[in-house]
Design a protein around this motif. Structure first.
Motif, short mmCIF file in Angstrom:
data_model
loop_
_atom_site.label_atom_id
_atom_site.label_comp_id
_atom_site.label_asym_id
_atom_site.label_seq_id
_atom_site.Cartn_x
_atom_site.Cartn_y
_atom_site.Cartn_z
N GLU A 1 0.84 -1.21 0.00
CA GLU A 1 0.00 0.00 0.00
C GLU A 1 0.87 1.25 0.00
N LEU A 2 1.90 1.26 0.81
CA LEU A 2 2.82 2.41 0.84
C LEU A 2 3.52 2.58 -0.51
N GLN A 3 3.90 1.48 -1.11
CA GLN A 3 4.55 1.54 -2.42
C GLN A 3 3.58 2.07 -3.47
N ARG A 4 2.33 1.64 -3.41
CA ARG A 4 1.32 2.12 -4.36
C ARG A 4 1.13 3.63 -4.21
#
Length: 106
Positions: A4-7
């Motif tokens: 999610e953080l990468q997205r």
């Protein structure tokens, strides 16, 4: 959670690239007013309003027309008279004093 953080990071990077491309597109027409263009884009992205003031010939209309063209929006212009002041558009606050109590209020 890491996915999610990468997205989110990827989306921020993509949007940042689009903002840079928009600035570059505007910069093809508006030369030497980078700070004004940046503030205009901040106002636009925040959903705010801007009142551009200045003497004739500063490319105020051209700047807005260029922004509108770059993001595929319609452009319309309001012509003001030389005696129109910004306070005529956005209003002003006046400090008043209650003569009986001495209290001050806007």
């Amino acid at each position: 959670m890491d996915k999610e953080l990468q997205r989110i990071a990827d989306e921020v990077e993509m949007l940042s690239g689009k903002l840079s491309a928009l600035k570059q597109e505007i910069g093809k027409v508006i030369i030497g007013q980078e700070e004004t263009v940046s503030q205009l884009l901040i106002t636009f992205l925040a959903g705010g309003h801007a009142l551009l003031e200045g003497v004739p010939g500063l490319a105020k209309t051209l700047m807005i027309r260029t922004l509108a063209n770059a993001i595929d929006l319609k452009f319309k212009r309001i012509q003001f008279t030389p005696d129109l002041m910004p306070s005529d558009i956005i209003g002003t606050e006046i400090l008043e004093e209650d003569h009986t109590s001495g209290k001050k209020f806007f």
